[in-house]
Design an enzyme around this catalytic site. Structure first.
Site, PDB file in Angstrom:
ATOM      1  N   ASP A  23       2.623  -2.285  -5.740  1.00  0.00           N
ATOM      2  CA  ASP A  23       1.929  -3.133  -5.765  1.00  0.00           C
ATOM      3  C   ASP A  23       2.814  -4.748  -6.339  1.00  0.00           C
ATOM      4  OD1 ASP A  23      -0.002  -5.570  -7.053  1.00  0.00           O
ATOM      5  OD2 ASP A  23      -0.523  -4.408  -8.723  1.00  0.00           O
ATOM      6  N   ASN A  72     -10.085  -4.115  -2.801  1.00  0.00           N
ATOM      7  CA  ASN A  72      -9.433  -5.221  -1.825  1.00  0.00           C
ATOM      8  C   ASN A  72     -10.300  -5.858  -0.520  1.00  0.00           C
ATOM      9  OD1 ASN A  72      -5.824  -3.569  -2.042  1.00  0.00           O
ATOM     10  ND2 ASN A  72      -6.784  -5.108  -2.805  1.00  0.00           N
TER      11      ASN A  72
HETATM   12  C1  IPE Z   1      -3.419  -1.742  -5.994  1.00  0.00           C
HETATM   13  O1  IPE Z   1      -3.060  -3.060  -6.294  1.00  0.00           O
HETATM   14  C2  IPE Z   1      -3.968  -1.480  -4.925  1.00  0.00           C
HETATM   15  C3  IPE Z   1      -3.065  -1.610  -4.143  1.00  0.00           C
HETATM   16  C4  IPE Z   1      -2.105  -1.130  -4.232  1.00  0.00           C
HETATM   17  C5  IPE Z   1      -2.969  -1.199  -2.308  1.00  0.00           C
HETATM   18  P1  IPE Z   1      -3.802  -4.238  -7.002  1.00  0.00           P
HETATM   19  O2  IPE Z   1      -2.963  -5.954  -6.918  1.00  0.00           O
HETATM   20  O3  IPE Z   1      -5.316  -4.075  -6.238  1.00  0.00           O
HETATM   21  O4  IPE Z   1      -5.012  -4.036  -7.584  1.00  0.00           O
HETATM   22  P2  IPE Z   1      -4.979  -4.777  -9.001  1.00  0.00           P
HETATM   23  O5  IPE Z   1      -5.915  -5.862  -8.980  1.00  0.00           O
HETATM   24  O6  IPE Z   1      -4.050  -5.076 -10.114  1.00  0.00           O
HETATM   25  O7  IPE Z   1      -5.792  -3.938 -10.143  1.00  0.00           O
HETATM   26  C1  IPE Z   2       0.148  -5.333  -2.948  1.00  0.00           C
HETATM   27  O1  IPE Z   2       0.508  -6.747  -3.826  1.00  0.00           O
HETATM   28  C2  IPE Z   2      -0.800  -5.146  -2.017  1.00  0.00           C
HETATM   29  C3  IPE Z   2      -1.400  -4.878  -1.566  1.00  0.00           C
HETATM   30  C4  IPE Z   2      -2.655  -4.914  -2.771  1.00  0.00           C
HETATM   31  C5  IPE Z   2      -2.562  -4.318  -0.315  1.00  0.00           C
HETATM   32  P1  IPE Z   2      -0.953  -7.604  -3.841  1.00  0.00           P
HETATM   33  O2  IPE Z   2      -1.304  -8.528  -2.569  1.00  0.00           O
HETATM   34  O3  IPE Z   2      -1.541  -7.349  -4.819  1.00  0.00           O
HETATM   35  O4  IPE Z   2       0.718  -8.564  -5.062  1.00  0.00           O
HETATM   36  P2  IPE Z   2       0.005  -8.754  -6.100  1.00  0.00           P
HETATM   37  O5  IPE Z   2       0.308  -7.878  -7.315  1.00  0.00           O
HETATM   38  O6  IPE Z   2      -0.918  -9.704  -6.085  1.00  0.00           O
HETATM   39  O7  IPE Z   2       1.295  -9.778  -6.441  1.00  0.00           O
HETATM   40 MG    MG Z   3      -1.427  -6.393  -7.062  1.00  0.00          MG
END
Ligand code: IPE
Ligand code: IPE
Ligand code: MG
Length: 246
Positions: A23, A72
């Site tokens: 993340d 997502n």
């Molecule tokens: C969790 O991260 C999903 C992945 C790492 C693929 P998200 O960024 O989607 O989760 P939330 O929204 O912070 O809970």
């Molecule tokens: C994790 O990084 C990757 C996916 C969930 C695909 P994020 O895209 O959630 O990045 P942040 O958490 O918004 O910074």
């Molecule tokens: Mg994230």
């Protein structure tokens, strides 16, 4: 060379399965470079490579990476599209390395919902590496634990209905066998980067007794040294499983 925390890791007490919530790609790109979220996703590939390599080098047999959640899909179409393109490209580029390092690629999640090109590339890479023995790298794609448990429940119900299964034979082991992780041990350690301290619908059944490790590092900043820190931290814990240790 500067001494690494790697030297402090007890090689006889390694976790067998590490699960990671990768993340912070978007925040990393914005805060560090004022760039768009995709820049962060692209840079995150290096951290995937380093983490996989570190696991293979240590001899940790299972690594499971949360790459794209069911939720997502609700992101802007441009980001979803770009993430899918990145996935296709990464699989194309990395499969050879996986094959040469004797790593089996596996996927959990509703992979049939991925764009066809992505799905085909994934199946091809999984087929190519299916006999590899050193390590299993599982990508959670279009995955969420509630989706997984719902699917398992449906299939159990169907098997009861068709007479293949007795209600009395439903137990924890059986439920486990209907999950997409049926052939993988439960994670010993779950790592989440980016400072968020939540599970975000990941492996809810399987992490019942996993040790949790949260680091403020954003995923593109994660590397072997950070990974070793997590393992070292894990090795200082006492896992009790509800019992009393003497
Ligand atoms: C969790 O991260 C999903 C992945 C790492 C693929 P998200 O960024 O989607 O989760 P939330 O929204 O912070 O809970
Ligand atoms: C994790 O990084 C990757 C996916 C969930 C695909 P994020 O895209 O959630 O990045 P942040 O958490 O918004 O910074
Ligand atoms: Mg994230």
């Amino acid at each position: 060379m500067a001494s690494s925390i790697l030297d402090k890791i007890d090689k006889d007490k390694l976790p067998k399965h590490i699960a990671v919530i990768m993340d912070g790609n978007g925040r990393w790109a914005k805060e560090r470079f004022g760039r768009n979220r995709m820049f962060g996703h692209a840079k995150g590939v290096k951290a995937v490579r380093e983490t996989t390599e570190a696991c293979a080098e240590l001899g940790i047999p299972y690594l499971t990476l949360y790459a794209f959640s069911t939720e997502n899909w609700g992101r802007p179409v441009e980001e979803v599209g770009a993430l899918m393109d990145l996935l296709i490209k990464t699989i194309q580029v990395e499969t050879k390395q996986l094959y040469e390092n004797n790593i089996r690629l596996n996927a959990i999640g509703n992979i049939e919902s991925l764009p066809k090109k992505c799905y085909d590339g994934l199946i091809e890479a999984m087929n190519k590496t299916k006999d590899n023995q050193h390590m299993t790298l599982t990508l959670a794609l279009s995955y969420s634990a509630r989706w997984e448990i719902t699917e398992a429940t449906k299939r159990i119900a169907q098997d009861v209905q068709s007479g293949k299964l007795e209600v009395d034979s439903i137990n924890e082991q059986l439920i486990n066998n209907y999950l997409s992780t049926w052939n993988i041990p439960d994670p010993d350690l779950l790592i989440r980067t980016s400072g968020e301290q939540r599970i975000s619908n990941y492996l809810l059944w399987q992490i019942a007794y996993s040790e949790l490790y949260f680091t403020p590092k954003y995923w593109p900043e994660f590397n072997k040294e950070e990974f070793y820190k997590a393992i070292y931290d894990y090795q200082q814990r006492e896992r009790r499983y509800g019992k009393v240790l003497q």
